[in-house]
Write a protein that holds these residues in place. Structure first.
Motif, PDB file in Angstrom:
ATOM      1  N   ALA A  31      -1.333   5.722 -13.566  1.00  0.00           N
ATOM      2  CA  ALA A  31      -1.135   4.433 -12.901  1.00  0.00           C
ATOM      3  C   ALA A  31      -0.149   3.596 -13.891  1.00  0.00           C
ATOM      4  CB  ALA A  31      -2.484   3.553 -12.641  1.00  0.00           C
ATOM      5  N   LYS A  32      -0.188   3.778 -15.054  1.00  0.00           N
ATOM      6  CA  LYS A  32       0.554   3.171 -15.992  1.00  0.00           C
ATOM      7  C   LYS A  32       2.046   3.493 -15.775  1.00  0.00           C
ATOM      8  CE  LYS A  32      -1.705   0.748 -19.583  1.00  0.00           C
ATOM      9  NZ  LYS A  32      -2.336   0.810 -20.777  1.00  0.00           N
ATOM     10  N   ILE A  33       2.169   4.725 -15.596  1.00  0.00           N
ATOM     11  CA  ILE A  33       3.530   5.448 -15.484  1.00  0.00           C
ATOM     12  C   ILE A  33       4.091   5.092 -14.102  1.00  0.00           C
ATOM     13  CG2 ILE A  33       4.814   7.677 -14.967  1.00  0.00           C
ATOM     14  CD1 ILE A  33       2.733   9.038 -16.824  1.00  0.00           C
ATOM     15  N   GLY A  34       3.426   4.910 -12.929  1.00  0.00           N
ATOM     16  CA  GLY A  34       3.967   4.688 -11.935  1.00  0.00           C
ATOM     17  C   GLY A  34       4.040   3.167 -11.664  1.00  0.00           C
TER      18      GLY A  34
ATOM     19  N   PHE B 293       4.340   6.044  -5.364  1.00  0.00           N
ATOM     20  CA  PHE B 293       4.312   6.186  -6.835  1.00  0.00           C
ATOM     21  C   PHE B 293       3.298   7.062  -7.220  1.00  0.00           C
ATOM     22  CE2 PHE B 293       7.352   2.980  -6.661  1.00  0.00           C
ATOM     23  CZ  PHE B 293       8.326   3.170  -7.625  1.00  0.00           C
ATOM     24  N   ARG B 294       2.032   6.862  -6.577  1.00  0.00           N
ATOM     25  CA  ARG B 294       0.967   7.748  -6.983  1.00  0.00           C
ATOM     26  C   ARG B 294       1.234   9.340  -6.853  1.00  0.00           C
ATOM     27  NH1 ARG B 294      -4.062   4.881  -7.370  1.00  0.00           N
ATOM     28  NH2 ARG B 294      -4.206   3.391  -5.754  1.00  0.00           N
ATOM     29  N   GLU B 295       1.803   9.449  -5.688  1.00  0.00           N
ATOM     30  CA  GLU B 295       2.203  11.076  -5.299  1.00  0.00           C
ATOM     31  C   GLU B 295       3.192  11.446  -6.048  1.00  0.00           C
ATOM     32  OE1 GLU B 295       2.847  11.457  -0.959  1.00  0.00           O
ATOM     33  OE2 GLU B 295       0.784  10.564  -0.645  1.00  0.00           O
ATOM     34  N   LEU B 296       4.285  10.719  -6.519  1.00  0.00           N
ATOM     35  CA  LEU B 296       5.260  11.098  -6.898  1.00  0.00           C
ATOM     36  C   LEU B 296       5.049  11.285  -8.290  1.00  0.00           C
ATOM     37  CD1 LEU B 296       8.473  11.251  -6.604  1.00  0.00           C
ATOM     38  CD2 LEU B 296       8.815   8.896  -7.738  1.00  0.00           C
ATOM     39  N   VAL B 297       4.177  10.599  -9.069  1.00  0.00           N
ATOM     40  CA  VAL B 297       3.666  10.994 -10.455  1.00  0.00           C
ATOM     41  C   VAL B 297       3.064  12.490 -10.616  1.00  0.00           C
ATOM     42  CG1 VAL B 297       2.204  10.351 -12.542  1.00  0.00           C
ATOM     43  CG2 VAL B 297       3.582   8.602 -11.330  1.00  0.00           C
ATOM     44  N   ALA B 298       2.251  12.440  -9.431  1.00  0.00           N
ATOM     45  CA  ALA B 298       1.478  13.865  -9.230  1.00  0.00           C
ATOM     46  C   ALA B 298       2.510  14.959  -9.175  1.00  0.00           C
ATOM     47  CB  ALA B 298       0.243  13.699  -8.370  1.00  0.00           C
ATOM     48  N   GLU B 299       3.578  14.804  -8.153  1.00  0.00           N
ATOM     49  CA  GLU B 299       4.310  15.870  -7.979  1.00  0.00           C
ATOM     50  C   GLU B 299       5.044  16.288  -9.191  1.00  0.00           C
ATOM     51  OE1 GLU B 299       7.627  17.877  -6.821  1.00  0.00           O
ATOM     52  OE2 GLU B 299       7.970  15.947  -7.266  1.00  0.00           O
ATOM     53  N   ARG B 300       5.406  15.068  -9.991  1.00  0.00           N
ATOM     54  CA  ARG B 300       6.425  15.378 -11.213  1.00  0.00           C
ATOM     55  C   ARG B 300       5.383  16.038 -12.315  1.00  0.00           C
ATOM     56  NH1 ARG B 300      11.278  12.904  -9.801  1.00  0.00           N
ATOM     57  NH2 ARG B 300      11.114  13.386  -7.755  1.00  0.00           N
ATOM     58  N   LYS B 301       4.370  15.888 -12.447  1.00  0.00           N
ATOM     59  CA  LYS B 301       3.485  16.306 -13.134  1.00  0.00           C
ATOM     60  C   LYS B 301       3.349  17.868 -13.055  1.00  0.00           C
ATOM     61  CE  LYS B 301      -0.268  13.963 -15.450  1.00  0.00           C
ATOM     62  NZ  LYS B 301      -1.461  13.092 -15.383  1.00  0.00           N
ATOM     63  N   ALA B 302       3.335  18.282 -11.671  1.00  0.00           N
ATOM     64  CA  ALA B 302       3.216  19.728 -11.311  1.00  0.00           C
ATOM     65  C   ALA B 302       4.577  20.395 -11.270  1.00  0.00           C
ATOM     66  CB  ALA B 302       2.754  19.796 -10.008  1.00  0.00           C
TER      67      ALA B 302
ATOM     68  N   GLU C   3       0.800  -1.215   0.114  1.00  0.00           N
ATOM     69  CA  GLU C   3      -0.046   0.071  -0.020  1.00  0.00           C
ATOM     70  C   GLU C   3       0.775   1.256  -0.093  1.00  0.00           C
ATOM     71  OE1 GLU C   3      -2.459   0.331   3.531  1.00  0.00           O
ATOM     72  OE2 GLU C   3      -4.346   1.287   2.232  1.00  0.00           O
ATOM     73  N   ALA C   4       1.811   1.182   0.850  1.00  0.00           N
ATOM     74  CA  ALA C   4       2.912   2.407   1.048  1.00  0.00           C
ATOM     75  C   ALA C   4       3.497   2.713  -0.355  1.00  0.00           C
ATOM     76  CB  ALA C   4       3.611   2.262   2.106  1.00  0.00           C
TER      77      ALA C   4
END
Ligand code: HEM
Length: 398
Positions: free
Chosen positions: A230-233, A202-211, A196-197
């Motif tokens: 989700a595919k990227i992560g 990875f969810r947070e990292l993809v969102a952060e790098r998008k921003a 889960e962690a």
């Protein structure tokens, strides 16, 4: 326990009887030779799998896109809501048009030209890791003190994971591997809390790098591809997973064979020798597939829904393909299957081919002498891998 197609491939990695000793795991090649000599395909009723040993049929099996398919990771989840169903988004776990479309978008980031400027940073990383390994004296474990952490750092840098998260990442890789290796992996992969962690990270990292895009793979995929988050992560997690263990095994196999065959780097081209290391002791010895329909492999009819184990390590020593297959010939330049073949072939092969020679050259130049302490070495404990869990060395600086 059921052995249906939804169950992960490691259940079928339960050791074939002849490989149930450390000696045989280190050197399974006599067993392969005997099997290949008697028939290219054998059914093992204990493991309930069909084992394939010849180069011709292993290669055809790897290349088969329809009749032989990869197994799903979690099988029952397709919504990305649970940790394992999120990880199911990795292309490793898919087939057909979806797999092809995803791989098409990821492929270009692993082309040799784009990776070429990694050389200097890999060399610096090796030297610093060797300094750390030598802090307690002239002996160290080549696997845990060097071959495990160096490729992990390289692939983490490529993907864009901060160095400070390295230990955490290693723990997550180990948790994932222990679920996959567990007898109860089908159940464990449905556990909401396992991984889960990792998935949250990875969810947070993809969102952060998008921003806030950086100069790394996650940011490039977020900006340039039309892959879902989700595919990227999930694919980035797989790159780290796939790029760490296999590389560690390649490096420890290389050191082992270099020592046995007096390869110093002065008389041989290390890039060329490493291709023979990959053939002779392939890090991934086997891959599992499920039959989607009834198939015939070398006169053996295999019904639909059965597990087929393609023994890459045996194919790479098939006398029908190679002269003197059991001999390590440093300048052979073999056409081998160590990186797979066909639709799932290794996307990281250009990175491995760039990384491994830089690392091994740095090691050879760093030491005047490096000797294996063989009595303390331990082989990998899975039949699908050839390499070392532990390979202590005694060294003398150059
Ligand atoms: C010596 C090092 C390596 C070896 C021996 C190796 C071997 C392989 C093999 C045999 C396959 C085919 C699997 C199959 O057909 O089921 C594969 C696939 C894959 N490898 Fe590697 N690999 C290595 C390094 C890497 C690295 C550095 C990466 C990092 C990006 C990587 C990422 C992958 C991925 C993502 C796949 C799945 C491709 C797909 O499903 O289409 N590998 N590798």
């Amino acid at each position: 326990m059921s052995t249906g197609p939804e169950i992960d491939e490691n259940l079928h990695d339960s050791l074939p009887e002849p490989l149930q000793s450390e000696e045989a795991l280190h050197d399974p090649f006599d067993w392969y030779r005997e099997q290949r000599r008697t028939a290219p395909v054998h059914y093992d009723p204990k493991r309930e799998v069909y084992d394939v040993f010849s180069y011709e049929h292993v290669k055809a099996g790897l290349q088969s896109a329809e009749a032989l398919q990869r197994k799903r990771l979690s099988g029952s989840h397709a919504d990305g809501q649970t940790p394992f169903s999120y990880l199911d988004n990795g292309m490793v776990w898919s087939d057909g048009p979806d797999h092809k479309q995803t791989k098409g978008q990821l492929f270009k980031y692993f082309q040799p030209g784009l990776l070429a400027d990694l050389d200097a940073s890999i060399e610096a990383l090796c030297k610093s890791q060797l300094e750390t390994a030598l802090e307690d004296g002239t002996q160290f474990d080549f696997v845990t003190d060097f071959a495990d952490p160096v490729p992990l750092r390289v692939i983490m840098d490529v993907v864009g994971i901060p160095e400070s998260d390295q230990q955490q990442m290693l723990d997550w890789l180990n948790t994932f591997r222990s679920v996959m290796n567990s007898e109860y992996s089908a159940e464990e992969s449905r556990d909401e809390h396992k991984m889960e962690a990792t998935v949250e990270y990875f969810r947070e990292l993809v969102a952060e790098r998008k921003a806030n895009p950086q100069d790394d793979l996650i940011s490039n995929l977020a900006l340039e591809s039309d892959l879902s988050d989700a595919k990227i992560g999930a694919n980035c997690f797989d790159f780290i997973l796939a790029g760490q263990g296999t590389m560690s095994e390649l490096l420890s196999n290389a050191l082992y064979l270099f020592e046995k065959h007096d390869i110093t780097g002065e008389e041989h081209d290390i890039d060329v020798v490493l291709e023979e290391v990959l053939r002779y002791r392939s890090p991934l010895q086997s891959r599992a597939r499920i039959t989607t329909e009834s198939v015939t492999i070398a006169d053996t009819e295999i019904p639909a829904g059965k597990t087929v184990i393609l023994w890459i390590g045996a194919a790479n020593r098939d006398p029908a393909q190679y002269d003197r297959p059991e001999e390590f010939v440093p300048d052979r330049k073999p056409d081998h299957l160590a990186f797979g073949s066909g639709p799932h072939n290794c996307i990281g092969a250009p990175l491995a081919r760039l990384e491994a020679p830089v690392i091994m050259r740095t090691v050879l130049e760093y030491f005047e002498d490096i000797n294996l302490i063989e009595e303390e070495a331990a082989p990998m404990s899975k039949a699908s891998k050839v390499g070392f869990q532990k390979l202590p060395v005694e060294t003398q600086l150059a």
